[in-house]
Design an enzyme around this catalytic site. Structure first.
Site, short mmCIF file in Angstrom:
data_model
loop_
_atom_site.label_atom_id
_atom_site.label_comp_id
_atom_site.label_asym_id
_atom_site.label_seq_id
_atom_site.Cartn_x
_atom_site.Cartn_y
_atom_site.Cartn_z
CG ASP A 18 28.63 42.14 38.78
OD1 ASP A 18 28.42 42.25 37.55
OD2 ASP A 18 27.75 41.76 39.58
CG HIS A 35 31.71 44.93 28.85
ND1 HIS A 35 31.52 44.45 30.13
CD2 HIS A 35 30.60 44.56 28.15
CE1 HIS A 35 30.35 43.82 30.19
NE2 HIS A 35 29.78 43.88 29.01
CD GLU A 65 27.59 29.35 35.02
OE1 GLU A 65 28.52 30.07 35.46
OE2 GLU A 65 27.68 28.10 34.94
CD1 TRP A 67 29.83 30.02 27.97
CD2 TRP A 67 29.99 30.86 25.91
NE1 TRP A 67 31.14 29.88 27.55
CE2 TRP A 67 31.25 30.38 26.29
CE3 TRP A 67 29.85 31.44 24.64
CZ2 TRP A 67 32.37 30.46 25.46
CZ3 TRP A 67 30.95 31.51 23.82
CH2 TRP A 67 32.20 31.03 24.23
CG LEU A 129 50.42 40.40 40.62
CD1 LEU A 129 49.90 40.42 42.05
CD2 LEU A 129 49.75 41.55 39.85
NE ARG A 186 28.87 39.91 42.10
CZ ARG A 186 28.34 38.88 41.46
NH1 ARG A 186 28.43 37.67 41.98
NH2 ARG A 186 27.72 39.04 40.31
NE ARG A 192 24.19 37.24 41.54
CZ ARG A 192 23.51 38.37 41.60
NH1 ARG A 192 22.91 38.73 42.73
NH2 ARG A 192 23.42 39.17 40.55
CG LEU A 193 30.84 33.05 46.33
CD1 LEU A 193 31.22 31.69 46.92
CD2 LEU A 193 32.09 33.93 46.25
CD GLU A 205 37.71 36.90 56.64
OE1 GLU A 205 36.71 37.64 56.78
OE2 GLU A 205 37.95 35.92 57.38
C1 IPE Z 1 29.91 37.27 37.45
O1 IPE Z 1 29.14 38.36 37.11
C2 IPE Z 1 30.84 36.93 36.32
C3 IPE Z 1 31.94 37.85 36.09
C4 IPE Z 1 32.23 38.89 36.81
C5 IPE Z 1 32.79 37.53 34.97
P1 IPE Z 1 27.69 38.21 36.46
O2 IPE Z 1 27.21 39.59 36.23
O3 IPE Z 1 27.76 37.31 35.29
O4 IPE Z 1 26.89 37.48 37.63
P2 IPE Z 1 25.32 37.39 37.90
O5 IPE Z 1 24.68 36.88 36.65
O6 IPE Z 1 24.85 38.78 38.23
O7 IPE Z 1 25.20 36.46 39.07
C1 IPE Z 2 30.89 42.55 34.70
O1 IPE Z 2 29.93 43.48 34.43
C2 IPE Z 2 31.55 42.00 33.46
C3 IPE Z 2 31.19 40.61 33.16
C4 IPE Z 2 30.37 39.86 33.84
C5 IPE Z 2 31.81 40.02 32.00
P1 IPE Z 2 28.45 43.08 33.96
O2 IPE Z 2 28.47 42.99 32.47
O3 IPE Z 2 27.97 41.88 34.66
O4 IPE Z 2 27.65 44.37 34.40
P2 IPE Z 2 26.24 44.41 35.10
O5 IPE Z 2 26.28 43.47 36.26
O6 IPE Z 2 25.24 43.99 34.07
O7 IPE Z 2 26.07 45.83 35.51
MG MG Z 3 26.91 41.54 36.34
#
Ligand code: IPE
Ligand code: IPE
Ligand code: MG
Length: 247
Positions: A18, A35, A65, A67, A129, A186, A192-193, A205
């Site tokens: 993230d 990205h 989600e 999408w 791996l 994370r 959060r998950l 963990e």
């Molecule tokens: C979780 O990250 C999904 C991925 C890392 C692929 P998000 O950025 O989509 O999660 P939220 O929306 O902050 O919970």
């Molecule tokens: C993680 O980074 C990549 C995916 C969820 C695909 P984000 O795109 O969620 O980046 P932030 O959370 O908006 O910074």
């Molecule tokens: Mg994010």
């Protein structure tokens, strides 16, 4: 890495990658740059995980989600996955990496489905791996699909409702046959998950690190593994306290 006790190396590490967007924003760049940089962090982390002796590395790349994001960003993320597989498959295969993909594949377009299947088939016999790519993945969707498949078998008279126990559900999940994650990391400071491995995370963990995903790499992975080695896992049991000095 030599500092790490090999017995304390987790068998399965799963990462919620993230913070790509915030990494880019902080530099005045469009989210797409974050990205792209994130793919480099994937390459580094896969190598570092193999070197550390981790057996399974799961990376959350696109959630069911995600999408909800703008179409241009979705196209970008899909393009990056395709480019990663096309460019890196040969090298991953040479390094003995076995690729497995989890998530709902049936709603993906044919070309991507074929590419993912090719990656899995090419690397099926590898054992260095296991790289699990969670793409179009969401726990609730995964569990719903598993329950549907069990219900179909009940309706067909193949199994009885009483046969449905935790093991039977686990065996229908996309992760069937994989060990549960010992450690879920994370990045980006969010805690959060986000619908990731919720069934499998029962005794994982959890570790939340402040770095944005593009800044994650060997050093941050090793630091996380060192922290993991200090955790005490109990699985609901009573663990005998360490004998205090002098008692
Ligand atoms: C979780 O990250 C999904 C991925 C890392 C692929 P998000 O950025 O989509 O999660 P939220 O929306 O902050 O919970
Ligand atoms: C993680 O980074 C990549 C995916 C969820 C695909 P984000 O795109 O969620 O980046 P932030 O959370 O908006 O910074
Ligand atoms: Mg994010």
């Amino acid at each position: 890495m030599s500092k790490l006790n090999s017995r304390a190396i987790p068998e399965h590490v799963a990462i919620i990658m993230d913070g790509n967007g915030r990494w880019a924003n902080a530099r005045g760049l469009p989210r797409a740059f974050g990205h792209r940089k994130g793919v480099e962090a994937v390459r580094t982390t896969v190598k570092a995980a193999a070197e550390a002796g981790i057996g399974v590395l799961t990376l959350f790349a696109f959630s069911s989600e995600n999408w909800r994001r703008p179409e241009t960003e979705i196209t970008d993320l899909f393009g990056l996955l395709k480019a990663f597989i096309r460019r890196d498959l040969a090298e991953l295969h040479r390094e003995g990496v076995k690729i497995r993909v989890i998530g709902d594949r049936f709603s993906l377009k044919e070309d991507l489905r074929v590419l993912l299947q090719e990656a899995e088939e090419t690397t099926r016999g590898n054992s260095a791996l296991t790289l699990v790519i969670a793409f179009n993945y969401g726990s609730r969707d995964e569990i719903a699909r598993a329950v549907q498949s069990l219900a179909q078998d009940v309706a067909a008279g193949l199994i009885a409702p009483s046969d449905i126990d935790a093991a039977a559900i686990g065996a229908r999940l996309d992760t069937a046959g994989l060990p549960d994650p010992d450690l879920i990391i994370r990045t980006s400071g969010e805690e959060r998950l986000s619908n990731f491995l919720m069934w499998q995370a029962a005794y994982s963990e959890l570790m939340f690190v402040p770095e944005y995903w593009p800044d994650f790499g060997r050093d941050t992975l090793v630091a996380a593994l060192e922290r993991y080695a200090t955790r005490e896992r109990r699985f609901g049991a009573v663990v005998a306290p360490a004998v205090a000095a002098g008692t």
